[in-house]
Write a protein that holds these residues in place. Sequence first.
Motif, PDB file in Angstrom:
ATOM      1  N   LYS A 229       0.828  -1.214   0.000  1.00 45.66           N
ATOM      2  CA  LYS A 229       0.000   0.000   0.000  1.00 45.66           C
ATOM      3  C   LYS A 229       0.853   1.250   0.000  1.00 45.66           C
ATOM      4  N   GLY A 230       2.081   1.118   0.508  1.00 41.31           N
ATOM      5  CA  GLY A 230       2.882   2.307   0.736  1.00 41.31           C
ATOM      6  C   GLY A 230       2.472   2.980   2.028  1.00 41.31           C
ATOM      7  N   CYS A 231       3.261   3.949   2.450  1.00 42.93           N
ATOM      8  CA  CYS A 231       3.019   4.646   3.718  1.00 42.93           C
ATOM      9  C   CYS A 231       3.139   6.139   3.493  1.00 42.93           C
ATOM     10  N   SER A 232       2.652   6.910   4.462  1.00 42.37           N
ATOM     11  CA  SER A 232       2.840   8.365   4.396  1.00 42.37           C
ATOM     12  C   SER A 232       4.247   8.698   4.887  1.00 42.37           C
ATOM     13  N   ASP A 233       4.701   9.897   4.610  1.00 42.07           N
ATOM     14  CA  ASP A 233       6.037  10.277   5.092  1.00 42.07           C
ATOM     15  C   ASP A 233       6.087  10.296   6.616  1.00 42.07           C
ATOM     16  N   THR A 234       4.971  10.638   7.259  1.00 39.66           N
ATOM     17  CA  THR A 234       4.941  10.575   8.736  1.00 39.66           C
ATOM     18  C   THR A 234       5.198   9.148   9.194  1.00 39.66           C
ATOM     19  N   GLU A 235       4.556   8.194   8.527  1.00 41.97           N
ATOM     20  CA  GLU A 235       4.758   6.790   8.915  1.00 41.97           C
ATOM     21  C   GLU A 235       6.190   6.339   8.651  1.00 41.97           C
ATOM     22  N   TYR A 236       6.759   6.779   7.534  1.00 45.87           N
ATOM     23  CA  TYR A 236       8.160   6.422   7.260  1.00 45.87           C
ATOM     24  C   TYR A 236       9.084   7.032   8.323  1.00 45.87           C
ATOM     25  N   ARG A 237       8.757   8.246   8.762  1.00 47.09           N
ATOM     26  CA  ARG A 237       9.591   8.901   9.791  1.00 47.09           C
ATOM     27  C   ARG A 237       9.519   8.111  11.104  1.00 47.09           C
ATOM     28  N   THR A 238       8.322   7.660  11.441  1.00 46.26           N
ATOM     29  CA  THR A 238       8.148   6.877  12.664  1.00 46.26           C
ATOM     30  C   THR A 238       8.889   5.538  12.548  1.00 46.26           C
ATOM     31  N   HIS A 239       8.748   4.896  11.399  1.00 43.83           N
ATOM     32  CA  HIS A 239       9.461   3.636  11.116  1.00 43.83           C
ATOM     33  C   HIS A 239      10.974   3.832  11.301  1.00 43.83           C
ATOM     34  N   PHE A 240      11.509   4.858  10.682  1.00 49.40           N
ATOM     35  CA  PHE A 240      12.958   5.111  10.759  1.00 49.40           C
ATOM     36  C   PHE A 240      13.380   5.401  12.201  1.00 49.40           C
ATOM     37  N   SER A 241      12.589   6.187  12.910  1.00 54.00           N
ATOM     38  CA  SER A 241      12.933   6.554  14.292  1.00 54.00           C
ATOM     39  C   SER A 241      12.953   5.315  15.178  1.00 54.00           C
ATOM     40  N   LEU A 242      11.965   4.449  14.991  1.00 54.11           N
ATOM     41  CA  LEU A 242      11.889   3.224  15.800  1.00 54.11           C
ATOM     42  C   LEU A 242      13.093   2.332  15.542  1.00 54.11           C
ATOM     43  N   TRP A 243      13.359   2.063  14.273  1.00 49.62           N
ATOM     44  CA  TRP A 243      14.473   1.171  13.915  1.00 49.62           C
ATOM     45  C   TRP A 243      15.787   1.760  14.445  1.00 49.62           C
ATOM     46  N   ALA A 244      15.923   3.094  14.293  1.00 48.51           N
ATOM     47  CA  ALA A 244      17.174   3.736  14.736  1.00 48.51           C
ATOM     48  C   ALA A 244      17.323   3.655  16.250  1.00 48.51           C
ATOM     49  N   LEU A 245      16.259   3.940  16.962  1.00 49.90           N
ATOM     50  CA  LEU A 245      16.354   4.016  18.430  1.00 49.90           C
ATOM     51  C   LEU A 245      16.620   2.648  19.049  1.00 49.90           C
ATOM     52  N   VAL A 246      16.088   1.573  18.448  1.00 48.94           N
ATOM     53  CA  VAL A 246      16.305   0.262  19.057  1.00 48.94           C
ATOM     54  C   VAL A 246      17.491  -0.475  18.430  1.00 48.94           C
ATOM     55  N   ASN A 247      18.435   0.284  17.878  1.00 56.81           N
ATOM     56  CA  ASN A 247      19.721  -0.298  17.429  1.00 56.81           C
ATOM     57  C   ASN A 247      19.598  -1.246  16.249  1.00 56.81           C
ATOM     58  N   SER A 248      18.543  -1.137  15.444  1.00 51.71           N
ATOM     59  CA  SER A 248      18.505  -2.034  14.287  1.00 51.71           C
ATOM     60  C   SER A 248      19.520  -1.564  13.248  1.00 51.71           C
ATOM     61  N   PRO A 249      20.174  -2.494  12.547  1.00 48.86           N
ATOM     62  CA  PRO A 249      20.892  -2.089  11.339  1.00 48.86           C
ATOM     63  C   PRO A 249      19.906  -1.328  10.438  1.00 48.86           C
ATOM     64  N   LEU A 250      20.398  -0.350   9.695  1.00 50.48           N
ATOM     65  CA  LEU A 250      19.513   0.433   8.823  1.00 50.48           C
ATOM     66  C   LEU A 250      19.927   0.173   7.380  1.00 50.48           C
ATOM     67  N   MET A 251      19.225  -0.766   6.765  1.00 43.30           N
ATOM     68  CA  MET A 251      19.495  -1.126   5.375  1.00 43.30           C
ATOM     69  C   MET A 251      18.358  -0.556   4.530  1.00 43.30           C
ATOM     70  N   ILE A 252      18.681   0.423   3.726  1.00 39.30           N
ATOM     71  CA  ILE A 252      17.662   1.105   2.925  1.00 39.30           C
ATOM     72  C   ILE A 252      17.123   0.128   1.876  1.00 39.30           C
ATOM     73  N   GLY A 253      15.800   0.184   1.634  1.00 35.83           N
ATOM     74  CA  GLY A 253      15.210  -0.749   0.661  1.00 35.83           C
ATOM     75  C   GLY A 253      14.568  -0.063  -0.526  1.00 35.83           C
ATOM     76  N   CYS A 254      14.564   1.280  -0.538  1.00 31.05           N
ATOM     77  CA  CYS A 254      13.934   1.963  -1.683  1.00 31.05           C
ATOM     78  C   CYS A 254      14.953   2.107  -2.813  1.00 31.05           C
ATOM     79  N   ASP A 255      14.507   2.677  -3.932  1.00 27.24           N
ATOM     80  CA  ASP A 255      15.394   2.936  -5.064  1.00 27.24           C
ATOM     81  C   ASP A 255      16.155   4.229  -4.770  1.00 27.24           C
ATOM     82  N   ILE A 256      17.416   4.113  -4.364  1.00 26.82           N
ATOM     83  CA  ILE A 256      18.140   5.320  -3.934  1.00 26.82           C
ATOM     84  C   ILE A 256      18.581   6.187  -5.110  1.00 26.82           C
ATOM     85  N   ARG A 257      18.313   5.713  -6.335  1.00 28.11           N
ATOM     86  CA  ARG A 257      18.611   6.574  -7.490  1.00 28.11           C
ATOM     87  C   ARG A 257      17.533   7.629  -7.649  1.00 28.11           C
ATOM     88  N   GLU A 258      16.381   7.392  -7.013  1.00 23.32           N
ATOM     89  CA  GLU A 258      15.251   8.312  -7.196  1.00 23.32           C
ATOM     90  C   GLU A 258      14.555   8.587  -5.885  1.00 23.32           C
TER      91      GLU A 258
END
Length: 374
Positions: A229-258
């Motif tokens: 479905k995709g997510c809103s940018d607010t949801e992506y921000r929350t996702h990133f904050s959660l993963w970052a705060l609990v020490n998860s490795p951060l492996m980007i999964g989107c197309d970083i060319r765009e």
Amino acid sequence: MIKLTPPLGWNSWNTFGANIDEELIKKSADAMVESGLKDCGYEYVVIDDCWAEMKRDENHRLVASKTKFPGGMKAVADYVHGKGLKFGMYSCAGPLTCAGYPASYEHEFIDAQTFAEWGVDLLKYDYCYHSSIVPGHILYKRMGLALANCGRDILFSACSWGADDTKEWIKSTGAHMWRSTGDINDSWESIKSLALSQLPVQAYNGLGSFNDMDMLVVGMHAKGLVGLKGCSDTEYRTHFSLWALVNSPLMIGCDIREMSEETKKILMNKDVLAINQDAAGRQPYMLGSDMERPIIAKHLENGDIAIGLFNLGDNDVYMHFSPEMLGLSISTGKTLKLTELWTQESETIVNGLCFHTMKPHDCRIYRAVIEDAE
Ligand code: GLA
């Protein structure tokens, strides 16, 4: 120790699945540098499943697909290294990968040797088709030993999805990170359920072997293999904050060319990344027990505290915490000065509380400095 803080990088799977080739990997490495991701600390460019020929060669070696990688894997690794980045690949503890390509069961040492010769710096090691006779901890120990003896520093990224009580044995295998969740997809429901499943296993998370909550879906916006479905940018921000705060490795999964500007702002928030990369790697913990609205703290190396408020529910909600909940009772004469890391707003504690009305799926993440109470 190859890496003491959670690994940061990009992985081909979430967006591209089997649609990978040497051009894509090279262009993604270029994008990692040109977009500024590399300057923020992202370093691993990882090719996931579907990179191999369907048959090993006459010496039982894995062979890179001749159509997808005509120049061979060493050339791809050299290119990635030439950008000042590190190169990651994928195999599996079963005889086949999850997508049905040949994998490393009973070939662990020869495959580790091949990866070393190609210049691989990270191996993601999956768990599909694993033996029902040889237990999981032995399968991961085999590859852990093979990597430790291959003559090259290769970060071992275990991917057994938390199955078979992974948390109890994974550190013994030499894994530097271990998938503690099932697969993510690009929807709020997936982000929420992975986050909730992780809060109870933080005792296993820490320096040298981090709980890996799976690759990020930030910026996918419903495009690509796991883009539902995709997510809103607010949801992506929350996702990133959660993963970052609990020490998860951060492996980007989107197309970083765009990437959109908002996606870049999320992935390159240096203050949030600094919390993820804090050198002490301490265990994150929850203040209270409200799983729908977790408040999570992590004590940082310099004495500061990172604190995140997360409204995972679907309604506005009032959230609060007190310094007392972090160990700062009134008798210490101390209070907290807070900086919110998405807005850079400063806050003080009022009447012993930090409080906010939070929108659904929104978060606030702070770096808190301890100072004298007035
Ligand atoms: C499993 C892993 C995913 C991905 C795929 C590839 O599902 O959990 O992260 O590597 O296999 O087939």
